[in-house]
Design an enzyme around this catalytic site. Structure first.
Site, short mmCIF file in Angstrom:
data_model
loop_
_atom_site.label_atom_id
_atom_site.label_comp_id
_atom_site.label_asym_id
_atom_site.label_seq_id
_atom_site.Cartn_x
_atom_site.Cartn_y
_atom_site.Cartn_z
N ARG A 1 0.84 -1.20 0.00
CA ARG A 1 0.00 0.00 0.00
C ARG A 1 0.87 1.25 0.00
O ARG A 1 2.08 1.16 0.17
CB ARG A 1 -1.04 0.01 1.14
CG ARG A 1 -0.65 -0.57 2.46
CD ARG A 1 0.26 0.24 3.35
NE ARG A 1 0.02 1.66 3.37
CZ ARG A 1 0.96 2.55 3.58
NH1 ARG A 1 2.22 2.17 3.78
NH2 ARG A 1 0.71 3.82 3.60
N ALA B 1 0.71 5.13 -2.26
CA ALA B 1 0.54 5.40 -3.69
C ALA B 1 1.75 5.01 -4.56
O ALA B 1 1.61 4.21 -5.50
CB ALA B 1 0.17 6.88 -3.88
N ARG C 1 -7.19 -0.53 -7.15
CA ARG C 1 -7.63 0.51 -6.20
C ARG C 1 -7.81 1.81 -6.99
O ARG C 1 -7.01 2.08 -7.89
CB ARG C 1 -6.60 0.72 -5.06
CG ARG C 1 -6.57 -0.44 -4.05
CD ARG C 1 -5.66 -0.11 -2.86
NE ARG C 1 -6.30 0.77 -1.90
CZ ARG C 1 -5.64 1.37 -0.89
NH1 ARG C 1 -4.35 1.17 -0.73
NH2 ARG C 1 -6.28 2.15 -0.04
N GLN D 1 -2.05 2.78 9.92
CA GLN D 1 -0.75 2.89 9.22
C GLN D 1 0.24 3.76 9.99
O GLN D 1 1.44 3.56 9.90
CB GLN D 1 -0.96 3.49 7.81
CG GLN D 1 -1.66 2.57 6.83
CD GLN D 1 -3.15 2.83 6.82
OE1 GLN D 1 -3.75 3.16 7.84
NE2 GLN D 1 -3.77 2.64 5.67
N ASP E 1 -2.10 10.81 -2.46
CA ASP E 1 -2.48 9.72 -3.36
C ASP E 1 -2.81 10.22 -4.75
O ASP E 1 -2.65 9.51 -5.73
CB ASP E 1 -3.66 8.94 -2.78
CG ASP E 1 -3.17 8.07 -1.65
OD1 ASP E 1 -3.05 8.58 -0.52
OD2 ASP E 1 -2.85 6.89 -1.90
N ASN F 1 -5.49 12.38 0.12
CA ASN F 1 -4.59 11.57 0.94
C ASN F 1 -5.47 10.82 1.94
O ASN F 1 -6.70 10.97 1.96
CB ASN F 1 -3.53 12.45 1.62
CG ASN F 1 -2.43 11.61 2.27
OD1 ASN F 1 -1.86 10.72 1.63
ND2 ASN F 1 -2.14 11.85 3.53
N LYS F 2 -4.85 10.03 2.77
CA LYS F 2 -5.57 9.20 3.75
C LYS F 2 -6.66 9.96 4.48
O LYS F 2 -6.46 11.11 4.86
CB LYS F 2 -4.54 8.62 4.73
CG LYS F 2 -5.06 7.76 5.82
CD LYS F 2 -5.92 6.61 5.34
CE LYS F 2 -5.25 5.71 4.32
NZ LYS F 2 -6.20 4.78 3.66
O1 MRU Z 1 -4.65 3.30 2.02
P1 MRU Z 1 -3.16 3.51 1.95
O2 MRU Z 1 -2.43 3.01 3.16
O3 MRU Z 1 -2.59 3.00 0.66
O4 MRU Z 1 -3.01 5.08 1.95
C1 MRU Z 1 -1.73 5.62 1.90
C2 MRU Z 1 -1.71 7.08 2.01
O5 MRU Z 1 -2.71 7.75 2.12
C3 MRU Z 1 -0.34 7.72 1.91
O6 MRU Z 1 -0.28 8.89 2.68
C4 MRU Z 1 -0.10 8.09 0.45
O7 MRU Z 1 -0.31 6.98 -0.38
C5 MRU Z 1 1.25 8.62 0.22
S1 MRU Z 1 2.47 7.37 0.34
C6 MRU Z 1 3.98 8.02 -0.04
#
Ligand code: MRU
Length: 341
Positions: free
Chosen positions: A46, A48, A83, A188, A229, A239-240
């Site tokens: 996981r 991006a 995704r 995370q 993302d 983003n998350k």
């Molecule tokens: O659902 P995830 O864990 O894939 O989400 C990840 C994030 O939101 C990260 O902050 C984003 O992908 C940047 S990673 C360098």
């Protein structure tokens, strides 16, 4: 810290299973596209840029297992759609498709894809290091940096974006510390960000997501840096889930809020953040903890995996080509035209 969470060995894409960290460091070998799609959907891999890199290697698996061209196209399509929010996934598969001419024997396509996947992987690590160098200049000695989710080596080809900035500042000798939001529901921040920072020896404290206002109000964080993302042409950034709330609070408490992301995360085809597809995941991730249901049977839960932070709340977007500043419509369009000042 070893950057071996995504390795192609022989016939197999060998992943570090991020679902089990930090308690177990177990490998998850994927020897076909279906198993990789499962790994992406279940978030064994996981972040991006990391899913972009994994998907690039996945194209090699696709070319090796496809029966014919139509089958290859089907596999690439399924991979690209594993995704929806992180644009790096479709970006990587689109890059591969562009290299493939109909009529090219599949064996040859697999070789072309492998060379490109390695190049994408290397370029991502280099981009993260450059993001780190530019971003470190924004961090002052003594700062405590708050981050949300995990944008470390695990979430990229290696080194990390938001954590790349923190690492680079630390490596430059700045005495900094980090507050990692725990990042419900999949934690995370508490599991992965804290684990990575501990290995690097960078002081880290976990905070519940809902402690953010108090943390900022007490002056416990001087900067915020998160990953992304997908970034629209006007700078709106997905983003998350929870990131937008952090950005709103940062504005309220007058704390600079930065995004750190490679150019592969910018999607100039989308005018603004309302066009970014937001993944909605299964409700058990919210209602079940450690295999035990914690919410009443039958109750519904919202489980949006991402939110969109309006560009107006972002002090700068740290990329491998430098720090983009508002108005982002202009700075992003300049960078995609290759002009950078
Ligand atoms: O659902 P995830 O864990 O894939 O989400 C990840 C994030 O939101 C990260 O902050 C984003 O992908 C940047 S990673 C360098």
């Amino acid at each position: 810290m070893k950057d071996d969470h995504i390795v192609f060995r022989g016939e197999v894409l060998d992943l570090l299973d991020q679902r089990l960290l930090p308690l177990e460091a177990k490998r998850l070998p994927c020897d076909n596209v279906e198993s990789l799609i499962k790994a992406i959907k279940s978030m064994a891999v996981r972040g991006a840029p990391a899913i972009g890199v994994a998907a690039a290697y996945g194209c090699v698996l696709a070319a090796r297992e496809a029966k014919d061209e139509a089958d290859l196209e089907r596999l690439l399509h399924d991979l690209e759609n594993a995704r929806p929010t992180a644009v790096n996934l479709s970006w990587a598969v689109r890059k591969m498709r562009a290299l493939w001419q109909p009529g090219t024997p599949l064996e040859e396509a697999a070789q072309i894809f492998m060379a490109e996947a390695i190049a994408i992987h290397q370029a991502d690590i280099e981009a993260c290091r450059a993001i780190g160098r530019y971003g470190a200049e924004l961090i002052d000695d003594g700062d405590c940096v708050l981050t949300h989710c995990n944008a470390g080596a695990l979430a990229t080809g290696g080194y990390g974006t938001a954590l790349g900035v923190i690492r680079a500042a630390w490596e430059a000798g700045k005495k900094i510390s980090v507050i990692a939001d725990e990042t419900r529901p999949l934690l995370q921040g508490a599991r992965l960000t804290a684990w990575e920072l501990r290995q690097l020896g960078i002081p880290v404290t976990i905070a519940c997501d809902n402690a953010c206002a108090l943390v900022m109000g007490r002056g416990l964080a001087q900067k915020v840096v998160t990953g992304a993302d997908r970034i629209a042409a006007n700078g709106d950034t997905a983003n998350k889930i929870g990131t937008c709330g952090v950005a709103i609070l940062a504005r309220h408490f007058d704390i600079p809020f930065y995004i750190a992301a490679p150019l592969s995360t910018i999607d100039p085809s989308l005018e603004n953040g309302s066009q970014i597809p937001i993944e909605s995941r299964q409700t058990d991730e919210v209602c079940v903890i450690n295999g035990k249901r914690v919410a009443p049977e039958g109750v519904k839960a919202l489980n949006f995996a991402f939110d969109v932070t309006p560009a107006a709340l972002i002090a700068g977007i740290i990329t491998e080509r430098g720090v983009l500043r508002p108005p982002y419509g202009e700075s992003i369009s300049r960078i995609f035209k290759g002009v950078w000042k």
